[in-house]
Design a protein around this motif. Structure first.
Motif, short mmCIF file in Angstrom:
data_model
loop_
_atom_site.label_atom_id
_atom_site.label_comp_id
_atom_site.label_asym_id
_atom_site.label_seq_id
_atom_site.Cartn_x
_atom_site.Cartn_y
_atom_site.Cartn_z
N VAL A 84 26.55 49.01 23.84
CA VAL A 84 25.43 48.84 25.52
C VAL A 84 26.05 47.14 26.02
N ALA A 85 25.85 46.27 24.88
CA ALA A 85 26.49 44.70 25.76
C ALA A 85 27.90 44.77 26.20
N LYS A 86 28.76 45.47 24.87
CA LYS A 86 30.22 45.51 25.31
C LYS A 86 30.95 46.13 26.74
N ARG A 87 29.31 47.72 26.62
CA ARG A 87 30.36 47.73 28.11
C ARG A 87 29.66 47.23 29.15
N LYS A 88 28.47 46.42 29.11
CA LYS A 88 27.70 45.51 30.33
C LYS A 88 29.30 44.68 30.78
N ALA A 89 29.91 44.09 29.22
CA ALA A 89 30.44 43.27 29.73
C ALA A 89 31.44 44.24 30.22
N GLU A 90 32.61 44.88 30.04
CA GLU A 90 33.67 46.06 30.58
C GLU A 90 33.60 46.27 32.20
N GLU A 91 32.39 46.48 32.31
CA GLU A 91 31.92 46.86 33.92
C GLU A 91 31.69 45.60 34.41
N GLU A 92 31.24 44.29 33.87
CA GLU A 92 31.07 43.13 35.07
C GLU A 92 33.14 42.90 35.09
N ARG A 93 33.66 42.46 34.02
CA ARG A 93 35.00 42.35 34.51
C ARG A 93 35.67 42.76 35.18
N GLU A 94 35.39 44.93 35.17
CA GLU A 94 35.89 45.84 36.05
C GLU A 94 35.49 45.45 37.40
N ALA A 95 34.52 44.99 37.96
CA ALA A 95 33.47 45.06 38.96
C ALA A 95 34.92 43.17 39.91
N ILE A 96 34.24 42.63 38.56
CA ILE A 96 35.11 41.19 39.40
C ILE A 96 36.99 41.58 39.35
N GLU A 97 37.50 42.16 39.36
CA GLU A 97 39.11 42.55 39.39
C GLU A 97 38.80 43.16 40.58
N GLU A 98 37.85 44.07 40.78
CA GLU A 98 38.47 44.86 41.83
C GLU A 98 37.46 44.16 42.78
N ALA A 99 36.86 43.18 43.26
CA ALA A 99 36.50 41.97 43.86
C ALA A 99 37.25 41.44 44.78
N ASN A 100 38.30 40.57 43.37
CA ASN A 100 39.82 39.95 43.99
C ASN A 100 40.98 41.09 44.53
N ARG A 101 40.88 42.32 43.68
CA ARG A 101 41.86 43.14 44.39
C ARG A 101 41.67 43.33 45.85
N ALA A 102 40.80 43.19 45.95
CA ALA A 102 39.90 43.80 47.14
C ALA A 102 40.23 42.76 48.49
N LYS A 103 39.79 41.93 48.25
CA LYS A 103 40.45 40.24 48.18
C LYS A 103 42.23 40.05 49.44
N ARG A 104 43.05 40.57 48.96
CA ARG A 104 43.87 40.40 48.34
C ARG A 104 44.84 41.42 49.89
N GLN A 105 44.23 42.78 49.45
CA GLN A 105 44.86 43.83 49.68
C GLN A 105 44.82 43.94 51.77
N ARG A 106 45.96 44.58 51.61
CA ARG A 106 46.46 44.52 53.16
C ARG A 106 45.79 44.98 53.96
#
Length: 521
Positions: A84-106
């Protein structure tokens, strides 16, 4: 022990107090000697007549973007190292990466200037700015008034005196004219001769606009209509967020002066209509996942519907803005990035490109051959420098100026281009530079690359270009390599690396890595 009885000190305590007394006596003696020698620090004078300082207005807080926040697993009862902890950490990492991608998205939608103002005066379409239409040694000059005095040619001396007489804008020092929030990468003048309107693009896709006709008393009056006069009045600057990444180049329409095209590392080109207050995307890959940063843009006077551009992937693009971006033609001209290019003003089928592969190349668009990735225009000729070439700029006389990391500005003469037949090839001797000007181009990591930029239509017909100087000046040269001026002034605290001439007026603007603007008139 009886009250009032003296406490006998130990031998250790007696020795300690004796040592303290000796140190204090020695320190007092040293202070007296320093005072007698006149090197003691003087007490600060108390100015009883000083005016009370005015309280500066509080800075507006910038609302930060909301990004995914980390939460405590322990408080949620999640066992460490569990699935459960590993899955939670992975979800947080993906959420942060998605936020960074959205910030640079044309962003492909049309942008209204009133909706994308980042800072400064709000955009009012009815009353906008068009209503009145080597190792660097900061401060060390390499061209001065003495060089002008020693000039024997009368015409050259008069031109040097004229260009050296340009004065830094006086109402505000450059370190107070922050035209963009981040490092300036591109700069341009509106073609109007009524007043200097300067546009600047920065690292994060902000487009700044500065009206050089404003003056300090006017700004103070507008800012303090209902308040006591404030000595800290700031110049009026408007900043728009037109792109999501670096604005690498800009170009005004050759037929409509209120149309500005901006190219960006977010892979798009936008058409900014200053009269309508709208920024419309005119080119971008249909797949928003494609990353093809654009490094340059140009439009021929003979066909204002065609837009030409280059990319950091070494491609050259041709696009008719009346059609879909999918119909744009991309030609691979270099295996490495193309830092800059330009079209011949009078013969726009000739293209000069400058590349990281250390070459200046000349192409003929009248003869394009090949298939697939090998399809490209005819190569007229090329010249290789010792190090990378950052930009290639044509002037109206058919000459090309390049700046390269071998610390030179090279000027090539192709004034006979009108006589070239389609697919013609120049000999190696014909591709050699006519003039080589020694110039420190070692910008390093924190200064925008220096580029030589010609004045489009000089009124006296003397071809000249500007280029930033690492000693915090701006240099002006003729097409024969003769230096006309070295512009500087008080308040320039960084290298004015991105320099531009007004198309017709003797006005020069330059931007720094801190987003500050220098303006000479």
């Amino acid at each position: 022990m009886a009250r009032g009885a003296k406490t006998e000190l130990s031998d250790y305590e007696l020795q300690r107090q004796e040592k303290i007394a000796k140190n204090q006596a020695l320190l007092k003696q040293l202070n007296l000697e320093a005072a007698s020698a006149g090197i003691a620090p003087k007490p600060k004078p108390v100015n009883s007549t000083s005016k009370p300082q005015k309280r500066k207005p509080t800075e507006k807080k910038i609302k930060e973007e909301v990004v995914p926040r980390r939460t405590s697993s322990r408080l949620k009862g999640i066992v460490a190292d569990s699935e459960v902890a590993k899955r939670k950490a992975e979800e947080e990492r993906e959420a942060i990466e998605e936020a960074n991608r959205a910030k640079r998205q044309r962003i492909s939608d049309d942008l209204n200037l009133s909706d994308i103002v980042v800072a400064g005066k709000s955009w009012d379409q009815a009353g906008n700015f068009l209503r009145n239409v080597g190792p660097a040694n900061p401060g060390e000059r390499t061209f001065s008034g003495q060089d002008i005095k020693e000039t024997t040619d009368k015409e050259l001396r008069a031109l040097r005196e004229k260009m050296s007489g340009l004065q830094l804008w006086q109402d505000f020092e450059p370190n107070r004219i922050k035209i963009t929030p981040e490092r300036i990468y591109s700069l341009g003048f509106h073609p109007t001769v009524d007043k200097p309107l300067v546009f600047a693009g920065d690292k994060l896709g902000n487009l700044g606009l500065f009206d050089g006709s404003q003056n300090l008393p006017q700004v103070k009056q507008e800012d303090n209509e209902d308040e006591e006069e404030d000595e800290d009045a700031e110049p009026e600057i408007t900043t728009f967020k037109t792109h999501t990444r670096t604005i690498s180049a800009m170009h005004f329409s050759p037929t409509e002066s209120n149309i500005l095209y901006t190219a960006s590392y977010d892979s798009s080109i936008r058409k900014l209509d200053l009269a309508k207050g709208m920024a419309v995307e005119v080119y971008a890959p249909s797949d928003r996942g494609i990353d093809a940063p654009i490094s340059g843009v140009d439009i021929p006077r003979t066909d204002p519907h065609m837009i030409y551009f280059t990319t950091l992937d070494g491609q050259f693009g041709m696009h008719d803005m009346r059609t879909s971006s999918d119909d744009a033609e991309l030609l691979q001209l270099s295996e490495k990035k193309i830092g800059g290019f330009s079209l011949h003003p009078a013969q726009p089928h000739f293209v000069a490109t400058a590349s990281l592969d250390r070459t200046l190349k000349l192409w003929d668009l009248r003869k394009i051959s090949g298939k697939g990735n090998s399809r490209r225009p005819a190569l007229i000729g090329e010249h290789e420098s010792r190090l990378s070439v950052s930009h290639a700029a044509f002037n109206s006389a058919g000459q090309v100026a390049t700046a390269s990391y071998d610390d030179t500005v090279k000027i090539y003469d192709f004034s006979d281009a009108a006589e070239w037949k389609p697919g013609a090839a120049l000999a190696e001797e014909q591709m050699k530079p006519a003039t080589i000007v020694p110039h420190n181009n070692q910008t390093g990591r924190w200064v925008t690359i220096l580029r030589a930029q010609w004045q489009a239509q000089p009124q006296d017909s003397v071809q000249r270009f500007v280029i930033g100087n690492m000693n915090r000046f701006v240099d002006i040269y003729t097409s024969t390599g003769q230096q006309l001026a070295q512009l500087g002034g008080e308040g320039i605290t960084a290298v004015p690396a991105v320099a531009q001439f007004h198309p017709t007026m003797d006005w020069v603007a330059a931007g720094t890595a801190s987003g500050k603007l220098c303006l000479w008139m």
